[in-house]
Design a protein around this motif. Structure first.
Motif, PDB file in Angstrom:
ATOM      1  N   THR A   1       0.814  -1.208   0.000  1.00 25.64           N
ATOM      2  CA  THR A   1       0.000   0.000   0.000  1.00 25.64           C
ATOM      3  C   THR A   1       0.854   1.267   0.000  1.00 25.64           C
ATOM      4  N   ALA A   2       1.942   1.243   0.741  1.00 23.04           N
ATOM      5  CA  ALA A   2       2.795   2.431   0.835  1.00 23.04           C
ATOM      6  C   ALA A   2       3.377   2.772  -0.547  1.00 23.04           C
ATOM      7  N   LEU A   3       3.740   1.737  -1.309  1.00 22.24           N
ATOM      8  CA  LEU A   3       4.260   1.979  -2.654  1.00 22.24           C
ATOM      9  C   LEU A   3       3.156   2.542  -3.547  1.00 22.24           C
ATOM     10  N   TYR A   4       1.939   2.000  -3.422  1.00 22.72           N
ATOM     11  CA  TYR A   4       0.847   2.502  -4.266  1.00 22.72           C
ATOM     12  C   TYR A   4       0.556   3.976  -3.952  1.00 22.72           C
ATOM     13  N   ALA A   5       0.648   4.334  -2.675  1.00 22.10           N
ATOM     14  CA  ALA A   5       0.484   5.757  -2.327  1.00 22.10           C
ATOM     15  C   ALA A   5       1.596   6.570  -2.993  1.00 22.10           C
TER      16      ALA A   5
END
Ligand code: F6R
Length: 616
Positions: free
Chosen positions: A311-315
């Motif tokens: 999720t952090a990468l997608y953000a």
């Protein structure tokens, strides 16, 4: 990933340990155990399964004790069984150890100890460390008391390759707990007559607001009235006592059925918290003092690389679109785990951002260190104040999202995306972006919390859609530009908590292969806000419909209404194209949540997962 809580003080230890474990359960939940000092020696209880199973076992045979250690496990070495649960004992049975991390050379150590007559009862790397400590303890007979145990733990850790956060007790040293860390988080909680050791400060909030975040190679000895913090080599080390930046209620589930739902509904506040004090309407820019870079240095940047996992990468991928659009500055994104081992061509004037809610993700920490090793400045976007990434980065931006307990990340995504919007605004205003364009972004940012509220009010309608499609085997998510990472995030949420197969794609990729998957039983979620690519998204939608694929269309209010082409329509408020991904993710979180609920999944503790992945 594995949770440790230890206690020394003047209260009954078992209830505190069990309460702490329940607060840390999101870190691992395949087995749990505790060891406490009693008048008759150490009492160890371990159980495969959830903490409730351990609590029931403890309730059947409670003992009085004022110190002990405990652990909730996410298996790395050895299946989740009673035998493999922590704590583990040394050969003598006098020393008990709980461990978070991986002992990489445990095979060699185990072989050597076996030749010396040690007998092991589990398949874990941790038991090997317990035996190694015991072996050194036997050899250190000239020492006594805490000094002997400390020396044994230090000597054993000196032989270990890998990562650890540990808590150790000895049957002859009631009210003494030793802790040490390398690569796995540990926090000391400080009360006047009691001390705690925990993998996460959030578990300490009901007991104390004063904490010390341990650094790698810190070595701490806890006693009820004091704690002694040194490094592994035995030298005193600097530390700072910090006040927790949240109240205990922030880590409570409240009236919500799950932490995940609570955290989805907190998102209007999450956006406000990420923006608080950071927006300057007069100059139409954002203030992000923690970047530790002058305006000139920021203007001279040639490239940004954003690293993270899941999720952090997608953000971060949403952030790429924001920064490239608002600041015309090239941004690349990469998986932390790939970057750290890749021969990436890097130029001067490149700034790194590592994104991590926990601030402890092993791959992202490794990527941060690799970027710094190559001489680059690396900034963090983190939630956990005092986490390793927050400490080791060269500055950055705190998310201020409060504790995220649900294993599936929700509010952290929205918080990270909001921080990226502020960053885009700041970088844009240092470059070509006009004051009026900056002002428009600020105005739109300020409206986001109320717009998220409007989406949250549709939770029941989204629940109906979720229930209709919950028996699908697979679900596809499509979006373009800034909404492509939103499609990835929607698919990730769906996979994680409902166990439905789900994939995210740029809508335009449909015809390059994915279209073969479309059939009557495979719903597609098409993210089609009224933006510059609305018509193109509608083409993709029509292509799916032409192959009899059910379509759930996520679109914005106003604009041309082609929603009737879809089987289901979720309409949400419109904002600037730059910020629309922040809103678009919310219905997808709700869709995943309600699908998982319809399927009766364990939403806050999905199978095989754990929050905060502190092993590689
Ligand atoms: C998804 C999820 C994970 C995390 C990833 C990074 O719901 O929770 O994909 O986003 O493990 O974690 P942090 O942000 O703590 O580095």
């Amino acid at each position: 990933m594995c949770g440790i809580i230890a206690y020394v003080g003047d209260r009954e230890a078992q209830p505190i340990l069990l309460d702490g474990l329940s607060r840390l359960e999101y870190r691992g939940y395949d087995s749990a155990g505790l060891a406490v000092h009693t008048a008759g020696g150490l009492r160890v209880q371990k159980k495969a399964g959830r903490i409730a199973a351990l609590s029931a076992a403890v309730a059947r045979q409670p003992v009085s004790s004022t110190s002990g250690i405990s652990h909730t496990r996410w298996a790395t070495h050895g299946e989740p069984t009673d035998a493999n649960a922590h704590p583990h004992l040394d050969q003598s049975g006098n020393i008990a150890l709980v461990h978070n991390g991986v002992i990489e050379n445990f095979h060699e150590l185990k072989q050597a100890l076996t030749l010396q007559g040690h007998v092991f009862h589990s398949a874990t790397d941790t038991e090997v460390l317990a035996h190694l400590i015991g072996e050194h303890y036997e050899k250190l007979a000239t020492l006594s008391g805490v000094a002997r145990l400390s020396a044994a733990v230090r000597a054993a850790l000196g032989e270990v390759d890998g990562t650890y956060g540990i808590a150790v007790i000895h049957r002859d040293l009631p009210n003494v707990v030793i802790g040490a860390r390398r690569g796995s988080p540990l926090v000391v909680g400080i009360g006047a007559t009691e001390k705690f050791l925990s993998s996460d400060a959030a578990a300490l909030a009901p007991y104390t607001q004063k904490v010390v975040y341990l650094k790698d190679f810190d070595f701490v000895t806890l006693q009820p009235g004091q704690f002694d913090l040194q490094n592994l080599g035995g030298r005193d080390t600097d530390y700072e006592i910090k006040e927790l930046d949240f109240k205990p209620e922030a880590a409570e589930q409240g009236a919500f059925a799950h932490f995940m739902l609570k955290e989805i509904f907190e998102q209007p506040e999450t956006i406000r918290n990420a923006m608080r004090g950071r927006v300057d309407k007069d100059t139409a820019t954002a203030h992000l003092g923690g970047l530790n870079l002058t305006g000139e240095q920021l203007r001279d940047l040639r490239r940004i690389i954003v690293l993270g996992c899941g999720t952090a990468l997608y953000a971060g991928m949403v952030g790429k679109h924001m920064i490239e659009n608002a600041a015309l500055l090239p941004v690349e994104t990469d998986f932390s785990s790939e970057f750290r081992y890749r021969n990436t061509p890097l130029e001067n004037d490149t700034l790194f951002f590592v994104v991590s809610q926990s601030g402890e993700t092993a791959d992202t920490l490794g990527a941060l260190r690799e970027a710094q090793r190559k001489g680059h400045r690396a900034l963090g976007i983190c939630n956990n104040v005092g986490s390793t990434i927050a400490r080791e980065s060269d500055g950055g931006v705190y998310m201020h999202a409060g504790p995220e307990i649900g294993v599936a990340a929700t509010k952290s995504f929205i918080s990270q995306a909001t921080v990226f919007a502020l960053l885009a605004l700041k970088l844009g205003r240092l470059r070509h972006l006009s004051a009026s364009a900056g002002g428009e972004i600020i105005e739109a940012l300020e409206k986001l919390p109320a717009q998220v509220e409007v989406i949250l009010q549709q939770s029941d309608a989204i629940k109906n859609i979720a229930e209709k499609y919950a028996d699908s085997r697979s679900m596809l998510f499509f979006g373009r530009l800034g909404n492509y990472p939103v499609a990835l995030e929607g698919a990730l949420k769906m996979k994680e908590i409902s166990y439905l197969h789900a994939e995210g794609y740029p809508s335009s990729e449909l015809k390059h292969g994915v279209i073969a998957l479309i059939d009557k039983k495979t719903p597609s979620v098409v993210i089609a806000p009224h933006d510059s690519l609305y018509d193109k998204n509608m083409n993709s939608l029509q292509e799916i419909k032409a192959r009899c694929g059910p379509v759930i269309c996520l679109t914005t209010c106003g604009g041309r209404d082609t929603g009737h082409l879809a089987d289901e329509v979720i309409k949400i408020p419109q904002t600037l194209e730059l910020l629309q991904p922040i809103l678009n993710v919310v219905p997808l979180q709700l869709l995943a949540y309600h699908t998982a609920a319809a399927l009766g999944r364990d939403i806050d503790k999905p199978r095989n997962l754990a929050k905060s992945v502190t092993v590689e």
